[in-house]
Write an enzyme that holds these catalytic residues in place. Structure first.
Site, PDB file in Angstrom:
ATOM      1  N   GLY A 186      -5.312   7.970   5.470  1.00 58.71           N
ATOM      2  CA  GLY A 186      -4.637   8.747   6.093  1.00 58.71           C
ATOM      3  C   GLY A 186      -3.155   9.110   5.124  1.00 58.71           C
ATOM      4  O   GLY A 186      -2.687  10.337   5.133  1.00 58.71           O
ATOM      5  N   LYS A 212       0.964  -1.106   0.091  1.00 64.24           N
ATOM      6  CA  LYS A 212       0.142   0.116  -0.011  1.00 64.24           C
ATOM      7  C   LYS A 212       0.985   1.093   0.035  1.00 64.24           C
ATOM      8  O   LYS A 212       0.616   2.269  -0.848  1.00 64.24           O
ATOM      9  CB  LYS A 212      -0.883  -0.088   1.061  1.00 64.24           C
ATOM     10  CG  LYS A 212      -1.932   1.102   1.302  1.00 64.24           C
ATOM     11  CD  LYS A 212      -3.132   0.959   2.040  1.00 64.24           C
ATOM     12  CE  LYS A 212      -2.751   0.990   3.835  1.00 64.24           C
ATOM     13  NZ  LYS A 212      -2.552   2.108   4.282  1.00 64.24           N
ATOM     14  N   ASP A 262       1.653  -1.372  11.966  1.00 59.72           N
ATOM     15  CA  ASP A 262       0.385  -1.761  11.309  1.00 59.72           C
ATOM     16  C   ASP A 262       0.233  -3.182  11.664  1.00 59.72           C
ATOM     17  O   ASP A 262      -0.874  -3.754  11.485  1.00 59.72           O
ATOM     18  CB  ASP A 262       0.201  -1.530   9.847  1.00 59.72           C
ATOM     19  CG  ASP A 262       0.273  -0.066   9.486  1.00 59.72           C
ATOM     20  OD1 ASP A 262      -0.138   0.759  10.487  1.00 59.72           O
ATOM     21  OD2 ASP A 262       0.673   0.309   8.354  1.00 59.72           O
TER      22      ASP A 262
HETATM   23  C1  S3P Z   1       2.210   4.765   6.278  1.00 58.95           C
HETATM   24  C2  S3P Z   1       3.045   5.285   7.592  1.00 58.95           C
HETATM   25  C3  S3P Z   1       2.443   4.661   8.933  1.00 58.95           C
HETATM   26  C4  S3P Z   1       1.607   3.409   8.655  1.00 58.95           C
HETATM   27  C5  S3P Z   1       0.550   3.913   7.509  1.00 58.95           C
HETATM   28  C6  S3P Z   1       1.016   3.935   6.288  1.00 58.95           C
HETATM   29  C7  S3P Z   1       3.079   5.365   5.096  1.00 58.95           C
HETATM   30  O1  S3P Z   1       1.699   5.610   9.440  1.00 58.95           O
HETATM   31  O2  S3P Z   1       0.723   3.193   9.866  1.00 58.95           O
HETATM   32  O3  S3P Z   1      -0.242   2.631   7.264  1.00 58.95           O
HETATM   33  O4  S3P Z   1       2.661   4.968   3.885  1.00 58.95           O
HETATM   34  O5  S3P Z   1       3.824   6.318   5.332  1.00 58.95           O
HETATM   35  P1  S3P Z   1       2.532   6.738  10.255  1.00 58.95           P
HETATM   36  O6  S3P Z   1       3.413   7.608   9.286  1.00 58.95           O
HETATM   37  O7  S3P Z   1       1.678   8.041  10.636  1.00 58.95           O
HETATM   38  O8  S3P Z   1       3.280   6.072  10.938  1.00 58.95           O
END
Ligand code: S3P
Length: 436
Positions: A95, A23, A317
């Site tokens: 997010g 992802k 995760d």
């Molecule tokens: C991600 C970073 C992580 C992770 C999210 C994907 C990314 O979050 O939990 O599922 O792709 O940069 P954080 O950067 O908030 O730790």
């Protein structure tokens, strides 16, 4: 409400799967392909809902993106050629889309409004908006504090910063580095604990010269990106569900083909090994940025472990599924330093503790983690996903060790990162009964 019921009679997991694309890497491939001028060909793209949101947003900005299953071709005029979007840009539940795109839009020439679904609209955006504003970005919300979506971003000139991240977060690091690509001067980001480094690796693939000194990474404003080929390996965070299943269920052995083995993401393998599972790894590499390989996980008994400190960002995760694993391990497993779990798609500390308790697990919530006593026999039950894909999948895997069926409320969120989760569950676990 949609419900999925999963039941087994003495399951064993055996076989080989190739989990869908990573992802984090899929998002970044579309983002950098859109910033770059020219054509970027992506193979192994994750066709889950979050990454499709990212594609949709760049289409609204005038980037041509063709998708044929997991093959994606991005044809971009480059960031300077983007058009003003006619509508709000909708990040859905993602997010990563929202936080990374904030940095990109701040550095662009367009004005846009970024929105999200009911869950994303409650997640903090100031972690990226504050450093971006200190670069001169215009990011405004509905209230003065404007920590939440929707946010209006007026792209414009930015000044480089030297930013020390208060928390280990690849989303913050990436957002600032993306903004730094168009800022005046050299932008640096330092992290106390190493977070996933897909952005740094992929920037180099797109021709950007980045500078690394210890835990500090820098990019120069005015860097020019050229379209390239990106191969996305399988997502180890998706594989983690069946890796854990294989480690929990006696007699099981599962092989994962072409799964990402970036060392900033392989904390799950360290934990499985520490808890006693048998792990065989055949590492491969095509020299294109990301290491990957074939991994086999076999059941070999399970004992408790402690998970804290620098390990946390390498498996952030995976903590919901690790909590389930710990219910089946001999001893007391302690998870600490993971307060970030409280601001994921849902508060994952409360969600995991509440749902596993419904099955009879001995699990306590702490401010920054969980304490789990094992092994415990789990019963069946009705579990909520909280609209969070990783909680929904944890519930599906719990059915493998529960004495009765598990019903998952709102299971469709699983499409966010692992649209073929139930197919793989049926393929690997025998016998299985899935309804709904
Ligand atoms: C991600 C970073 C992580 C992770 C999210 C994907 C990314 O979050 O939990 O599922 O792709 O940069 P954080 O950067 O908030 O730790």
């Amino acid at each position: 409400m949609e419900i999925k019921k999963v039941a087994f009679e003495k399951p064993v997991l055996n076989g080989e799967i190739t989990v869908p694309g990573d992802k984090s890497i899929s998002h970044r491939a579309v983002m950098l392909g859109s910033i770059a001028k020219g054509t970027t060909s992506i193979s192994g793209f994750l066709d889950g809902e979050d990454c499709l949101r990212t594609i949709e947003i760049f289409r609204q900005l005038g980037v041509s993106i063709e998708r044929n299953g997991t093959d994606v071709t991005v044809d971009s005029p480059g960031m300077d050629g983007w058009q003003q979007p006619a509508d709000n840009l909708y990040a859905g539940n993602s997010g990563t889309t929202a936080r990374l795109i904030l940095g990109i839009l701040a550095a662009s020439r367009v004005t846009s409004v970024l929105t999200g679904d009911e869950y994303l609209s409650k997640r903090p955006m100031n972690r990226v908006a504050l450093p971006l504003r200190s670069m001169g970005a215009s990011i405004e919300g509905e209230s003065d504090s404007s920590n939440l979506l929707p946010l209006t971003i007026k792209g414009g000139a930015l000044t480089a910063i030297d930013y020390e991240m208060p928390i280990a977060s690849a989303q913050i690091k990436s957002s600032i580095l993306f903004a730094g690509l168009a800022a005046d001067g050299e932008t640096s980001v330092s992290e106390q604990t190493v977070s996933r480094d897909h952005t740094e690796r992929m920037l180099e693939q797109f021709g950007v010269a980045i500078r690394k000194e210890g835990n500090k990474v820098s990019v120069k404003g005015g860097s020019v990106l050229s379209g390239t080929a990106v191969r996305v390996p399988g997502d180890i965070s998706s594989a983690a569900f069946f890796m854990t299943a294989a480690a929990m269920v006696e007699g099981s052995s599962v092989t994962f083909k072409d799964v990402g083995l970036n060392p900033t993401r392989t904390g799950i393998l360290d934990v499985l090994e520490a808890m006693g599972a048998k792990i065989d790894i055949l590492e491969q590499s095509d020299g294109l940025g990301e290491p990957y390989g074939t991994v086999t996980i076999s059941h070999n008994g399970l004992h408790a472990t402690e998970i804290s400190g620098e390990l946390i960002p390498r498996l952030i995760d995976e903590l919901p599924i690790i909590a389930l694993l710990a219910t089946q391990a001999q001893g007391v497993t302690v998870i600490r330093d993971a307060a970030e779990l409280r601001v994921k798609e849902t508060d994952r500390i409360t969600a995991v503790t509440t749902e596993l308790k419904k099955l009879g697990a001995q699990i306590e919530e702490t401010e920054d983690g969980m304490i789990i006593h094992g092994p415990t026999a789990l019963s069946g039950g009705v579990l909520s996903s909280y609209g969070d894909h990783r909680i929904g999948m944890m519930a599906g895997i719990a059915a493998l060790v529960a004495s009765g069926p598990i019903s998952i409320e709102d299971p469709s969120c699983i499409n966010i990162s692992y649209p073929t989760f139930f197919n793989d569950l049926e393929k690997l676990a025998f016998p299985v009964d899935i309804q709904g």
